[in-house]
Design a protein around this motif. Structure first.
Motif, PDB file in Angstrom:
ATOM      1  N   GLN A  12       0.866  -1.178   0.000  1.00  0.00           N
ATOM      2  CA  GLN A  12       0.000   0.000   0.000  1.00  0.00           C
ATOM      3  C   GLN A  12       0.905   1.231   0.000  1.00  0.00           C
ATOM      4  O   GLN A  12       1.221   1.804   1.036  1.00  0.00           O
TER       5      GLN A  12
ATOM      6  N   PHE B  57      -2.610   8.176   7.267  1.00  0.00           N
ATOM      7  CA  PHE B  57      -3.672   8.578   6.343  1.00  0.00           C
ATOM      8  C   PHE B  57      -4.884   7.654   6.440  1.00  0.00           C
ATOM      9  O   PHE B  57      -6.009   8.062   6.170  1.00  0.00           O
ATOM     10  N   GLN B  58      -4.647   6.406   6.848  1.00  0.00           N
ATOM     11  CA  GLN B  58      -5.748   5.443   6.977  1.00  0.00           C
ATOM     12  C   GLN B  58      -6.815   5.912   7.954  1.00  0.00           C
ATOM     13  O   GLN B  58      -7.995   5.600   7.796  1.00  0.00           O
ATOM     14  N   SER B  59      -6.394   6.644   8.990  1.00  0.00           N
ATOM     15  CA  SER B  59      -7.332   7.053  10.037  1.00  0.00           C
ATOM     16  C   SER B  59      -8.366   8.054   9.529  1.00  0.00           C
ATOM     17  O   SER B  59      -9.361   8.317  10.205  1.00  0.00           O
ATOM     18  N   TYR B  60      -8.140   8.614   8.337  1.00  0.00           N
ATOM     19  CA  TYR B  60      -9.080   9.583   7.780  1.00  0.00           C
ATOM     20  C   TYR B  60      -9.984   8.964   6.713  1.00  0.00           C
ATOM     21  O   TYR B  60     -10.749   9.661   6.066  1.00  0.00           O
ATOM     22  N   THR B  61      -9.886   7.666   6.525  1.00  0.00           N
ATOM     23  CA  THR B  61     -10.698   6.996   5.511  1.00  0.00           C
ATOM     24  C   THR B  61     -11.641   5.990   6.170  1.00  0.00           C
ATOM     25  O   THR B  61     -11.533   5.697   7.361  1.00  0.00           O
ATOM     26  N   GLU B  62     -12.551   5.451   5.366  1.00  0.00           N
ATOM     27  CA  GLU B  62     -13.491   4.445   5.857  1.00  0.00           C
ATOM     28  C   GLU B  62     -12.925   3.034   5.733  1.00  0.00           C
ATOM     29  O   GLU B  62     -13.563   2.067   6.141  1.00  0.00           O
ATOM     30  N   ASP B  63     -11.744   2.921   5.153  1.00  0.00           N
ATOM     31  CA  ASP B  63     -11.159   1.607   4.908  1.00  0.00           C
ATOM     32  C   ASP B  63     -10.638   0.971   6.191  1.00  0.00           C
ATOM     33  O   ASP B  63     -10.267   1.659   7.147  1.00  0.00           O
TER      34      ASP B  63
ATOM     35  N   GLU C 288       1.748   6.490   5.262  1.00  0.00           N
ATOM     36  CA  GLU C 288       0.803   5.456   4.843  1.00  0.00           C
ATOM     37  C   GLU C 288      -0.085   5.025   6.006  1.00  0.00           C
ATOM     38  O   GLU C 288      -1.286   4.796   5.838  1.00  0.00           O
TER      39      GLU C 288
END
Length: 324
Positions: A199, A286-292, A283
């Motif tokens: 990723q 940034f995940q903490s700001y998405t719904e993933d 990497e």
């Protein structure tokens, strides 16, 4: 998914890997199913609709389901070589860790192995992995794509070489194709001071700017134009695509200027470790700001290879529990 990277310094290299493993499952979103039912019913006032099983199956998409921590993805391959992995956590009914450790053990018992050139070692690795893939496909219907970044530092000539070894995604039917390459390798270009996988879209965008996007879009646009105007696609050679990519009226100097990868010459080993950690943090955060579902994180292993050989910097030891 995961994030792995090698950052080349002027006197060695830094390598980094996270420890999360993501398990994916075929899933059907509730809204997608409702939309399917609406399409099937149309304007009909019937209380029942004809549901076709094949259409229902096509609605499912393979998506991340859950993650597991503490998976080994960074390995000492020999005194001056490391391997990081991204992709499947298992091969031939064993963990990638067990597969690599078996290969390392075999290499240690091979006379003259230490004196082999790194290219020969990489080819040997490809051969070993190819055998594992063949055995895997004799028992299973498919094999998932998995990438190995091999990083080697030669202290005699102060040179770092990096190779990407990739297991191709394939079905067991490919066993019947003698010319199919299940495992391929490629040496990183000398201008690449950062080689990453998994990723890594944010990192690649920072390092390479818009160029990869442009290079990928050019053939697609040309092929679509050819199709719309009835031009035989076979008449358009690779030289034409290369000409467009290298045309500065199309690909401006600003695009090349944004390629930060070209400006990373002469990093110290300290800078290389800090850059590797920065890319990992980008990497992860940034995940903490998405719904993933988070797919990068866990225990971060960081190591360096220099004139003294392979050495862990972080993540290789059990730490004191935070709740004690």
């Amino acid at each position: 998914m995961t994030f792995i990277a090698t950052v080349i310094a002027k006197n060695g290299a830094a390598v980094i890997a996270d420890s999360l493993v993501t398990t994916s499952h075929p899933m059907l979103e509730y809204e997608d199913f409702l939309n399917y039912l609406k399409r099937k019913s149309g304007k009909s006032k019937k209380k029942s609709i004809d549901v076709i099983p094949e259409e229902i199956i096509d609605l499912f998409e393979t998506k991340p389901h859950h993650t597991k921590d503490y998976e080994e993805k960074l390995f000492k391959y020999d005194d001056f070589t490391s391997i990081t992995t991204a992709g499947s956590a298992n091969l031939n009914d064993r963990s990638i860790k067990d597969v690599l450790e078996e290969i390392v053990d075999k290499n240690s018992k091979t006379k003259g192995y230490k004196n082999k050139k790194i290219l020969t070692k990489v080819k040997d690795l490809v051969s070993d992995l190819n055998r594992q893939v063949n055995e895997h496909l004799k028992k299973h219907s498919s094999v998932r794509e998995t990438t190995f970044i091999v990083t080697n530092y030669n202290k005699k000539n102060n040179e770092t070489k990096v190779f990407k070894v990739k297991i191709q995604s394939a079905s067991s039917k490919k066993l019947d194709q003698e010319d199919f390459e299940f495992v391929k390798y490629k040496e990183a270009d000398r201008i690449e001071k950062v080689i990453c996988d998994g990723q890594n879209r944010i990192s690649e965008r920072i390092l390479f700017g818009d160029l990869p996007l442009i290079w990928g879009l050019v053939p697609k646009i040309v092929e679509q134009v050819a199709k719309d105007f009835g031009i035989d696609k076979s008449e358009i050679g690779e030289e034409y695509f290369s000409g467009i990519r290298n045309n500065q009226d199309i690909v401006s100097k600003d695009v090349l200027h944004d390629m930060k990868i070209l400006k990373l010459n002469g990093l110290s080993l300290q800078q290389a470790t800090e850059l590797a950690a920065l890319l990992m943090r980008l990497e992860m955060d940034f995940q903490s700001y998405t719904e993933d579902i988070p797919t990068v994180g866990g225990v971060i292993k960081l190591a360096v290879i220099d004139k003294n050989g392979f050495k862990y910097i972080a993540g290789d030891r059990i730490t004191r529990p935070s709740n004690i």
